[in-house]
Write a protein that holds these residues in place. Structure first.
Motif, PDB file in Angstrom:
ATOM      1  N   THR A  26       0.828  -1.199   0.064  1.00 43.41           N
ATOM      2  CA  THR A  26      -0.088  -0.154   0.046  1.00 43.41           C
ATOM      3  C   THR A  26       0.861   1.290  -0.135  1.00 43.41           C
ATOM      4  O   THR A  26       2.025   1.194   0.607  1.00 43.41           O
ATOM      5  CB  THR A  26      -1.003  -0.054   1.294  1.00 43.41           C
ATOM      6  OG1 THR A  26      -1.711   1.198   1.129  1.00 43.41           O
ATOM      7  CG2 THR A  26      -0.015  -0.055   2.634  1.00 43.41           C
ATOM      8  N   LYS A  27       0.165   2.450  -0.547  1.00 42.49           N
ATOM      9  CA  LYS A  27       0.886   3.580  -0.331  1.00 42.49           C
ATOM     10  C   LYS A  27       0.746   4.364   0.656  1.00 42.49           C
ATOM     11  O   LYS A  27       1.200   5.600   0.876  1.00 42.49           O
ATOM     12  CB  LYS A  27       0.874   4.370  -1.690  1.00 42.49           C
ATOM     13  CG  LYS A  27       1.252   3.698  -3.124  1.00 42.49           C
ATOM     14  CD  LYS A  27       1.021   4.192  -4.148  1.00 42.49           C
ATOM     15  CE  LYS A  27       1.428   3.441  -5.446  1.00 42.49           C
ATOM     16  NZ  LYS A  27       2.814   3.131  -5.715  1.00 42.49           N
TER      17      LYS A  27
ATOM     18  N   GLN B 194      -4.961  -0.938  -6.155  1.00 42.58           N
ATOM     19  CA  GLN B 194      -3.663  -0.931  -6.283  1.00 42.58           C
ATOM     20  C   GLN B 194      -2.586  -1.766  -5.512  1.00 42.58           C
ATOM     21  O   GLN B 194      -1.708  -2.586  -6.033  1.00 42.58           O
ATOM     22  CB  GLN B 194      -3.249   0.759  -5.786  1.00 42.58           C
ATOM     23  CG  GLN B 194      -1.742   1.045  -5.739  1.00 42.58           C
ATOM     24  CD  GLN B 194      -1.220   0.577  -4.601  1.00 42.58           C
ATOM     25  OE1 GLN B 194      -1.610   1.164  -3.386  1.00 42.58           O
ATOM     26  NE2 GLN B 194       0.229   0.410  -4.382  1.00 42.58           N
TER      27      GLN B 194
ATOM     28  N   ASP C 244      -0.095  -4.566  -7.114  1.00 43.84           N
ATOM     29  CA  ASP C 244       1.238  -4.509  -7.007  1.00 43.84           C
ATOM     30  C   ASP C 244       1.687  -5.762  -6.382  1.00 43.84           C
ATOM     31  O   ASP C 244       2.955  -6.120  -6.531  1.00 43.84           O
ATOM     32  CB  ASP C 244       1.825  -3.138  -5.969  1.00 43.84           C
ATOM     33  CG  ASP C 244       1.627  -2.051  -6.867  1.00 43.84           C
ATOM     34  OD1 ASP C 244       1.121  -2.034  -8.041  1.00 43.84           O
ATOM     35  OD2 ASP C 244       1.957  -0.874  -6.394  1.00 43.84           O
TER      36      ASP C 244
END
Length: 248
Positions: free
Chosen positions: A42-43, A65, A69
């Motif tokens: 996670t960002k 996302q 990834d």
């Protein structure tokens, strides 16, 4: 065969890796299994992997996302014998035939487990090659489904069961239930083991087992029986079964 499971609850899946058959297979190098947590990709500094639903609605939805990834991490370059599977109630119902197909056609499976209210639809549309369901009921997440698929596929890897014939005689390997089996004591509360199984006559034992497998399938799973292609010997056994049951 390599199986990667993407799950927000890796400890749940790791416990599965440590059970007897799977544990022995992994330790012997007969196959590879691993679990990857999408939170690690996670960002968000808070490791957030879910968010509110566009358009409104109860609960939270897993973000696409981190899953994209995580999948690209375990599968950097996708080939023809790699398969990404999303566990979803919208998917094809999992069967033994599907397990055989996955084992036969692919070397690397990536199983994506949803959770909460579900997963951003872009995972289904643009990441997964196919959707699989293990049945028409609601579970908290996809982890149980991923373990079911992993277990069913692992059983077909040579050496995993120890006995090369075990997988082929399991129920559903062909559309027929397994024959009845017995162990000691011979007589329990007056219920005795069929004498043919103590005879030592292997041909007679094999014939009895096939006959009882046909009988069990006919009575308990007529839907499976309808898919079974009967050999000439099977037809003789079925005639005997019908005659026996007519006399009862």
């Amino acid at each position: 065969m390599k199986i990667d499971i993407l799950s927000l609850f890796p400890e749940f899946v790791e416990a599965f890796f440590n059970q007897s058959m799977i544990k022995r297979a992994l330790e012997a190098g007969l196959m590879e299994m691993a679990v990857t947590n999408p939170r690690d990709f996670t960002k968000s500094r808070h490791r957030q992997a879910d968010d509110t639903i566009y358009g409104g609605g109860a609960g939270m939805l897993m973000m696409c996302q981190p899953l994209f990834d995580a999948c690209h991490h375990v599968l950097p370059e996708k080939g023809k014998r790699d398969r990404v599977i999303f566990l979803s109630p919208a998917g094809e119902t999992f069967t033994q035939d599907k397990a055989k197909e996955l084992y036969r056609d692919y070397d690397h499976l990536v199983l994506i487990c949803g959770h909460y209210e579900g997963v951003d639809h872009r995972v289904e549309e643009h990441l997964a090659d196919e959707l699989i369901s293990i049945g028409d009921y609601v579970l908290t997440g996809g982890e149980l489904g991923a373990m079911v698929i992993s277990d069913a596929v692992a059983r077909m890897v040579p050496g995993v069961l120890g006995d090369a014939g075990s997988a082929a005689t399991d129920s559903f390997y062909e559309p027929i239930l397994e024959y009845p089996q017995y162990t000691k004591p011979y007589d329990y509360n007056g219920w005795k083991v069929p004498d043919v199984l103590l005879s030592g006559h292997h041909a007679n034992i094999a014939r009895w087992r096939r006959k009882e497998a046909l009988r069990r399938t006919l009575h308990h799973r007529p839907d499976l029986f309808g898919k079974l292609i009967l050999s000439g010997e099977d037809k003789k056994l079925m005639a005997e079964i019908r005659e026996e049951e007519k006399e009862e």
